[in-house]
Design an enzyme around this catalytic site. Structure first.
Site, short mmCIF file in Angstrom:
data_model
loop_
_atom_site.label_atom_id
_atom_site.label_comp_id
_atom_site.label_asym_id
_atom_site.label_seq_id
_atom_site.Cartn_x
_atom_site.Cartn_y
_atom_site.Cartn_z
N THR A 147 0.68 -1.13 -0.02
CA THR A 147 0.10 -0.01 0.05
C THR A 147 0.93 1.20 0.10
OG1 THR A 147 -1.67 1.12 1.06
CG2 THR A 147 -0.29 0.21 2.33
N HIS B 156 2.61 -9.12 -3.29
CA HIS B 156 1.77 -7.81 -2.60
C HIS B 156 1.00 -8.41 -1.24
CE1 HIS B 156 -0.78 -4.25 -1.63
NE2 HIS B 156 -0.52 -3.84 -2.71
N CYS B 157 1.15 -7.87 -0.16
CA CYS B 157 0.64 -8.26 1.08
C CYS B 157 -0.79 -8.16 1.25
CB CYS B 157 1.41 -8.07 2.33
SG CYS B 157 1.46 -6.31 2.58
N LEU B 158 -1.42 -7.45 0.48
CA LEU B 158 -3.04 -7.16 0.19
C LEU B 158 -3.32 -6.42 1.45
CD1 LEU B 158 -4.15 -10.65 -0.77
CD2 LEU B 158 -3.66 -8.63 -2.23
#
Length: 155
Positions: free
Chosen positions: A85, A123-125
């Site tokens: 993010t 991507h770690c979401l």
């Protein structure tokens, strides 16, 4: 490790914010034998103390470290493209400024053209479309759902 069979010799390209997730990569990559290429906009670099530790670790473990503002330079020959993010909790009031600063940092198939032929995406979401486009996020190269499952077992 699960995907490539090992970590030693892999090149990780971080493209995005110099946040805590990047700093975790920075403190561990060299120790695991991975090269790290980091692209952040000016003013959004990782903590200088972590950068110094990372530089020392790279020398000690014989890995390469690149810090740049150019996402394509960071992606060059990378096995793994990673982002997170751009607007973390508590930074919501900075959204407009951050989105402007991060223009050109979205990971796309164009970004991946300079990566290694076996590139993957992490991507770690949760992910926002401005961070990575749908074509990469939902591609067979994307390991985000396996990554999320693996995280589940650590929680």
């Amino acid at each position: 490790q699960e995907h490539f069979g090992g970590l030693k010799g892999l090149t990780i390209a971080w493209i995005g914010d110099g946040n805590n997730v990047l700093q975790s990569f920075m403190t561990s990559a060299a120790k695991l034998g991975m090269h790290l290429r980091i692209a952040t906009p000016r003013g959004f670099e990782p903590d200088l103390r972590i950068t110094k530790i990372t530089e020392q670790n790279s020398k000690e473990y014989g890995t390469k470290l690149l810090l740049t503002t150019d996402p394509l330079e960071a992606a060059d020959s990378a096995n793994v493209l990673v982002t997170d993010t751009w607007i973390s909790m508590g930074q919501e009031e900075e959204k407009k400024e951050r989105l402007k600063a991060f223009q050109g940092y979205q990971i796309t198939m164009q970004t991946a053209k300079s990566a290694a032929s076996n590139w993957t995406f992490l991507h770690c979401l949760p992910r926002k479309p401005e961070e990575v486009d749908d074509e990469v996020f939902y591609s067979p190269r994307s390991l985000v759902f396996q990554e999320a499952e693996n995280r589940k077992w650590t929680i």
